[in-house]
Design an enzyme around this catalytic site. Structure first.
Site, PDB file in Angstrom:
ATOM      1  CG  ASP A 187      -1.934   1.140   1.188  1.00  0.00           C
ATOM      2  OD1 ASP A 187      -1.694   2.134   0.472  1.00  0.00           O
ATOM      3  OD2 ASP A 187      -2.956   1.028   1.870  1.00  0.00           O
ATOM      4  CB  ILE A 207      -3.095   8.459   9.361  1.00  0.00           C
ATOM      5  CG1 ILE A 207      -3.515   8.075   7.927  1.00  0.00           C
ATOM      6  CG2 ILE A 207      -3.541   9.874   9.702  1.00  0.00           C
ATOM      7  CD1 ILE A 207      -5.007   8.068   7.705  1.00  0.00           C
TER       8      ILE A 207
END
Length: 301
Positions: A187, A207
């Site tokens: 990712d 995040i």
């Protein structure tokens, strides 16, 4: 409307071949914070190839998570990726995952729901190897600004937290570099690494990946309540309720539900029971991170 729900659901499934080996599994486990303490025999199950087992949530990154990518490219889906949020994730395990393997995945849009101000895509990925099915994975994807066409709103299940003290509570620190390591499993969203991109998305710093919190939580349940036995996990689902930042701490509360670990079957869950979980961020007054989280397990053999 950029989403044609009927066309998306009716489309032929996409198909791809994926492969992984022990290095992919070890990298994934390290991205979840495994290996601390480095010489702990319980941690070596996640990090040393001669003792390696596979945490079932590895299914979300096997083949770099191409099932979700394929679903977003389905016919009838034409959306702005900046409007996309990962709302929830579930996995059903058909058998334990091998340390190394090759599989064929089929990906499709299983459902499209109209939530008014957003659409929800249910992207289903199924993997099988030469011995049969391995896993079925559903990603619930929110697409902001794409609802309001009068379609089915879909399910809206929310779980009440049990009205008693948890059976176990553990805290798991998130290392400062953890998102940088986890993203190597596939990712590459800059939201998790680039401070300037994070600010454009409304955050003061990058995040942690929701699926990293998802994997950390399953590891905590396996290690705390299942004696480290990953083969007992039959299913795992969650709703992503809030963000967490590298450097913070996850507080993971666990409740054994009927049938779990008793050696008896439950009328509602013949596989042997469930563990309900909540996950919060310690440093932000227990701000929610994961909610409506359940691990379905089999009794020990």
């Amino acid at each position: 409307m950029p989403i044609d729900a009927a066309k998306a659901v009716a489309a032929e499934p996409g198909r791809s071949e994926i492969a992984w080996d022990h290095k992919d599994v070890q990298l994934y486990h390290l991205g979840l914070g495994a290996g601390v303490p480095a010489n702990d025999p319980d941690e070596l199950r996640y990090t040393l190839e001669s003792r390696l087992h596979v945490l079932p949530s590895f299914a979300t990154v096997a083949g770099a998570g191409m099932g979700v990518v394929g679903g977003l490219g389905a016919p009838g889906i034409d959306i702005d990726l900046a409007a996309v949020l990962h709302g929830g994730q579930s996995i059903t395990l058909h058998r334990p995952l091998p340390v190394a393997g090759r599989a064929v995945t089929t990906s499709r849009v299983a459902a499209v729901y109209d939530k008014g101000k957003a659409a929800v895509l249910v992207l289903r990925s199924e993997a099988a190897d030469e011995d049969g099915p391995l896993w079925t994975s559903d990603a619930q994807i929110f697409v902001r600004g794409e609802g309001g066409w009068g379609g089915d709103r879909g399910p809206s299940e929310r779980l009440d937290v049990p009205g008693r003290a948890p059976d176990a509570t553990v805290e798991r620190p998130i290392r400062e570099e953890q998102a940088l390591l986890y993203r190597l499993s596939g990712d590459w969203n800059p939201l998790h690494a680039d401070p300037e991109f994070a600010k454009l998305a409304g955050f003061d710093r990058p995040i942690l990946h929701g699926l990293c919190s998802y994997g950390m939580t399953l590891k905590a349940v396996v290690d705390t309540l299942l004696g480290g036995d990953v083969t007992r996990v039959r299913g795992y689902r969650t709703r992503f309720a809030g963000v967490v930042f590298p450097g913070e701490t996850l507080r993971i509360r666990m409740w054994r539900l009927a049938g779990t670990g008793t050696g008896t079957e439950s009328a509602t869950d013949p596989a042997g029971g469930r563990v309900q979980v909540t996950v919060t961020a310690v440093e932000r007054d227990d701000a929610p991170v994961l909610a409506d989280t359940v691990v379905t397990i089999a009794d020990p053999s």
